[in-house]
Structure formats: C-alpha cells, structure tokens
Design a protein around this motif. Structure first.
Motif: not given
Ligand code: GLA
Ligand code: GLA
Length: 674
Positions: A458-459, A485-487, A540-541, A579-580
């Motif tokens: 996760x993240x 996302x945001x990784x 988030x998208x 997963x975005x």
C-alpha cells in the motif's frame, strides 16, 4: 531477533499478569495481591515501571528494601517478575537540579515536569542518571529467583517523540555528520538550493523548528529518523547495562502498535521479546480488524506479549467498557495471532493520580462483585490450558509491505493531497484480507519475499533502489504483487524519481502515470470493471497510460473517463496489479480475492462472516483459532473435527454453534504436523 523462547524457558505457561505498581499501596495489601494473583492464575508481574522517585528519592540515595521484600513475596507466591528499569519518569530532584533535561517542543517551549516522559532523549544528564539507576537495579536483582524479564523504560516516544532543544540540535548534527560525512552531501540530500537553504557550515544546521511555512522535507525526514534512533540509543544504553550485569535475562520494552514515531523494524532487532500495548476501542466496530492487524505486526516484528486493559481506559473522551466476553475474546485473538502472553495495565486500580479511573484486573470495589475480575480469573484458567500454544508459529503466504520511513515521508505536508494517510491505505488493503481470513505477515521493504506467494504494497511513496528491485525480482520469479497508487515516487532523500511515475515500477506494471488527480473531500469516481462490476474510488485518481498492462477497470465520467484505474501486468513468471485509486471495500475485496486466487493463497478456514480464523502450527500439528467477533451465536464447521483446547471436548465433524464472543481453539485431527 530472538523470538520468545527466552521467556518460555522461564515460565511454564503462557505469560499472564500485569503492571504491578505495588509502591502505590501499603505492604498489607501486597499479601492480598499475591493471594488474588494466584486465584487469577497470574504468573508474571511487571514491577516498578514508574518507581524511580521511590527507588531513588535523592541523588545519592537508593531505597531497595521495599523492592527486596516485594520480589521475595512474589517469588514465594510463585509469581515471576518482569522488572522495570523505571526510567520513563525522571524524579523531581533530577529536573529541579538540571532543568536542561526537560524536553523542548518545536516552537522552543519547554515541557514541564508533573506528568511523565519529560526528558530529552539526547540529554547526557538524563542518560547518565538513567544508567546509574539501571546499573543499581541490575546489580542488585540479576540473581533474584523471581526475575524472568527486564522491562526497559516504558512506551518510548509516547507523549514526547522528539526534542528540539540545543542539546538535541548538537546530537542531530552528529547524526547527520555520520550519515553524510560532508556538508556538500547534506546540501545535496536536502535539496538546499531550493528557497536559499544552502549551508556552508555544520553549525548552521538545526532541527526543523517552527518556521514561517513548509520546512525542508528532507530535513524533517532525517529528523524523524534521528529521533527514532536517539530513543533507540536510550533503550540500548539500558540494554547494554542489563546485558553486562544481568546476562541471560531477556529484555523487552512495550511497543504501541502502528506507532508513527519509532521505526519498530529497527527497534525489534534489539529486543529479546516484543511487547505491545493494545487498547482497541470497544465503541469502534473496526476494533477487531485493527487489533488483528496490530497482532500481525507484532508477530512479524518478533513475538507479542500484549498489554491491555480489563475493561475501560480513561484517556479517551468517552471510555466505553468492554462488553462481557470481549476482554477474553480479544486476549485470545492476540494469542491466535502470535502472542505468548497477556498482560494488563494494571494489576490493582490506582486510588490516586491521573489513571485512577482506568480499570484494572483488581477494581476499587470487592473483586468478587466485579464482572471484569471474574473474566480475568476465567482468562487465567483458559491460558493455563494453552501450553500447546507456547512457541507455536503462525504462517502466512501474504506479505503486506510496511515501511516507517515511507510513512514519515508520505505524511509530510505539501503533497498533492493532504488527505493521504498511510494507515488508511494499509487498512484498505488489510480489511478485505482480514474478512476473508487470509493470514498476512507485515514485512519491511528490505525483506526477503521468497517465502510468500502474494505481496501487497500500500502506498509505498518512498522506495530505495534495492527495495524496488527486490519487488521486481519477486514478481519476475513468480510472485503476485498488488501495488496501490502514489508508490515509487521518491528516493530515500525524498527527491522525485524522474522519467515518468512510478519510475522504478513502470515496466513491472506496464504503465505510466502521467498526472495526479486527487479527489476533493467526499468526492467519488465511478469505476467500471471489465468483469461487469461497478464500484467507486475515493481520495485519489490519476491519469494512467497503459503500456502493456491489461486494464481491469476504468474511471467513468469526468476528465479521466475511460482511462485505466486498475490494471494487471504479466511480468516474468508472475503478475503485478496496480490500483490507481482507493476503491470501495467490496471492489478491493474482489480485486484481492482475484490476486490471492491467482497466487494460490488459501484462507485459514471457511467460516461465516464475523468469525475470525487463524492457525498456529506446533511441531505436533495445527491449532485452529475460531473467534466469534459478533454478539450472537453462529454455526461453524471444521472439516475433520478435533479437540477444543479450552474445553478439552471433542469438536464434531459437521456444524456446531460458536456462542457470541465465543472462542474455540481446535487441535485439528489429521492435520499434517507444522
Ligand atoms: C507564490 C510564491 C512562490 C511559490 C508560489 C506557490 O507565488 O511567490 O515562491 O511559493 O506562491 O504557489
Ligand atoms: C500504557 C502505559 C501505562 C498506562 C496505560 C494506560 O499501557 O504503559 O503506563 O499509562 O497505557 O492505558
């Protein structure tokens, strides 16, 4: 890291007991306490956690007579002692003589004495005074027959996670010199050309004190690293003294679950026994899931020995009592997830001080009139029946990657969205696995993943090159990865990794993220899954361009209409899901179920919703814990039947009823030895 064996060698059963602050009571009460401890099946008492000012009332004056008598009394009663080093609350004489021991907040204000934990972790005066006390205790009690375990400090970083004083500033500069060697290297790492922050000399470097606006993020990140290390140094100084003067006796300190200030991966390596303070809120329906998650973290860190309350805490705004059976249920839940002992805060409820309304094993009133006391006695009897559990192992095929440094970096300000909170992302991944009774370990990014089938990440905002490479190798070698996302956005200096997000994972995922579209508060985006399901994303998208990945779901409507939201990419022998957004729980559950099925991951048992199932493996077989987190009875079944360790009775083949908040610990028939 040494697991719990050192403790087990010293106690014949699972550990059971609590903080025994005997110095708050006249000695007549102690004898009654020992009688009640025996009635409750207590075998371990944590003694002296806040006793510094009683043990050392004046600088040169130790008073050990009372502790001698107490330890002898406990020993005669067959109760082992987890002896505290008592260093978490410096006595008034120390801070009166040396006010520089008191910690300073980021705005320069000093914290006064009068509560606890009021010390600067870098203070040489504090460290020396603490060392003297620890040495005195260790030399006196090393050979005491009651001594089972040492409890160093207490809840390091609780209340005071860091200190911004001048002494800390000097220690921070020393730490930075060791990390960077030259001021040029520090300037590079901190990106100090931004906003004219270039340093020409070490003396100019400060902790991130209160400033007009956003402070240098790398300075802040390094300060978090430093502060965790600095408190660890305090722990290690105690540990060194204990190891020297009381060799062979294991040392622990109590962790606080997913506690942001301390990098427990680093801490756990220095502990002989991992202990945790578990205070799930009975008014929160997510508490069983969160407690399970914490239990899994503690097992992953080492072995748990949770501390909890019998009924009610007193530090929330509203302190809801545990429902009947809930304390027992949650205690056995901790055991299911790896704990080899259950200890409470505290044995006897205080009559004075800030915690007098915090419930305890022994209440203010007559114990026999107290339902929590009866549950305490019952739990003691239960734990005595669980010798087969001692030293057994939980095994997981799923690893959830968890990193303190990335957590710190993610939650520094000035991100695309300030709503990004790592724990929300971790829970979004953990909760569906918990509900499906899929057992998970938590692992640091440096972990060897080869023993796992599925890795859930996760993240992971901050990632080191070698750790990103490890994830790629895991998938290439046949593992299944779910990354959210945001990784992979920054390196360990919090510098953006250029070349298209998420640079270190782009080829693994078969995509590129071309821009972030954080959602407004409460905003939802529709997700349209290729299998016909629809769902929603929140928080988030992002604008994803698939470059080889299969698109499993797209955003529907808005600027991202028709663009990928969830993808899967075959890579080497394995597959990587991305997963975005943060999907609703049902969508996330389906996605994780698909990934788990692909990876060949099985649940611990197939049981109705609300029943938690975990397996512990012994050399002789498998113990299946079934915990009914609901208030009503429910029908369960265990394929081949077995014996319930708690009742000693046979568990039939077909279905049977597990009462509300009931627990069965089934030694499975015919299960292959673990
Ligand atoms: C103002 C400042 C800039 C920058 C931007 C950010 O324009 O002058 O330095 O901080 O705000 O929006
Ligand atoms: C932790 C601390 C104890 C006490 C309790 C209160 O367990 O270690 O000293 O303050 O919290 O819940």
């Amino acid at each position: 890291m040494t697991p719990v064996e050192p403790l087990l060698g010293r106690l014949p059963h699972l550990a059971y007991g609590g903080d025994y602050n005997a110095e708050q009571w006249p000695e007549e009460v102690w004898r009654e306490d020992v009688r009640l401890m025996r009635e409750a099946g207590v075998n371990l008492a944590t003694v002296g956690v806040f006793a510094w000012s009683v043990l050392q009332p004046r600088p040169g004056d130790f008073e050990f007579g009372w502790l001698d008598r107490l330890l002898d009394l406990l020993h005669d009663g067959g109760i082992g002692v987890d002896l505290a080093t008592a260093t978490a609350s410096p006595p008034p004489w120390l801070t009166h003589q040396h006010s520089e021991v008191l910690p300073v907040a980021e705005d320069g204000s000093r914290l006064w004495p009068g509560s606890r934990q009021h010390y600067c972790p870098s203070s040489p005066v504090y460290r020396e005074a603490a060392a003297r006390l620890v040495e005195a205790l260790a030399s006196r009690y090393a050979g005491h027959p009651s001594l089972v375990l040492w409890h160093a400090g207490n809840e390091y970083a609780c209340h005071v996670p860091a200190c911004w004083c001048d002494v800390s500033a000097e220690a921070f500069r020393d730490w930075l010199r060791r990390r960077y060697s030259t001021i040029e290297a520090l300037n590079d790492a901190w990106g100090t050309t931004f906003w004219s922050q270039r340093y020409s000399d070490w003396a100019e470097v400060l902790p991130p004190r209160r400033a007009p606006t956003f402070r240098n993020p790398t300075q802040e990140l390094d300060f978090r690293r430093f502060s965790s290390d600095e408190l660890l140094r305090c722990f290690e100084l105690e540990r060194e003294a204990l190891g020297r003067l009381s060799p062979g006796v294991p040392v622990t300190t109590n962790f606080m679950g997913f506690f942001a200030p301390l990098d427990y991966w680093r801490w756990a390596q220095r502990e002989d026994v991992v202990s945790n303070d578990a205070y799930p809120d009975p008014s929160d329906p997510l508490s069983p899931m969160r407690a399970a998650m914490t239990g899994d973290l503690m097992r992953s860190l080492g072995r748990g020995r949770p501390e909890q309350t019998s009924s009610r805490v007193n530090w929330r705004q509203r302190n809801v009592a545990k429902a009947p059976g809930q304390m027992r249920l949650w205690s056995l839940q901790a055991v299911a997830r790896g704990a080899d002992g259950i200890l409470f805060f505290q044995w006897r409820q205080s009559r004075a001080g800030a915690e007098k309304f915090h419930s305890a094993m022994v209440p203010h009133g007559p114990p026999e009139a107290s339902p929590p006391w009866r549950e305490v006695v019952r739990l003691g009897a239960d734990l005595r029946r669980l010798d087969a559990v001692c030293g057994s192992r939980v095994r997981a095929d799923v690893a959830v990657l968890f990193d303190w440094e990335s957590w710190w970096a993610l939650e520094l300000p000035a991100k695309p969205s300030s709503d990004l909170r790592l724990m929300d992302q971790v829970e979004a991944c953990y909760a569906p696995l918990y509900r499906a009774n899929v057992t998970v370990d938590f692992v640091p990014p440096s972990a060897d993943l080869s023993g796992y089938r599925l890795a859930v990440v996760p993240n992971l905002y901050l990632v080191r090159d070698e750790d990103a490479e490890r994830l790629r190798r895991f998938v290439a070698g046949g593992g299944t990865l779910v990354l959210s996302f945001f990784s992979g956005i920054v390196d360990e200096s919090d510098h953006v990794r250029l070349g298209g997000y998420p640079a270190p994972f782009a080829d693994l995922l078969g995509l590129r993220v071309d821009d972030f579209h954080p959602l407004a508060a409460g905003e939802r985006v529709t997700l349209s899954f290729r299998d016909g399901n629809t769902g929603e994303g929140e928080l988030w998208s992002e604008l994803i361009t698939a470059r080889g990945a299969d698109v499993l779901a797209t955003f529907e409507g808005g600027d991202l209409d028709g663009r990928p939201a969830v993808t899967r990419s075959a890579f080497g022998q394995g597959a990587a899901y991305y997963v975005g957004t943060r999907p609703d729980q049902a969508s996330m559950g389906r996605l994780l179920a698909a990934a788990a099925a692909e990876a060949g991951v099985e649940p611990a048992a197939l049981v109705p919703a609300g029943v938690e199932a975990v397996r512990r493996h012994t050399t002789g077989g498998t113990l299946l814990f079934l915990l009914n987190q609901g208030a009503g009875a429910t029908e369960v079944s265990v394929a081949a039947g077995g014996v319930d360790l708690l009742t000693g009775e046979a568990v039939p083949e077909g279905t049977w009823s597990l009462p509300g908040r009931g627990v069965a610990i089934v030694r499975l028939e015919g299960a292959s030895p673990g």
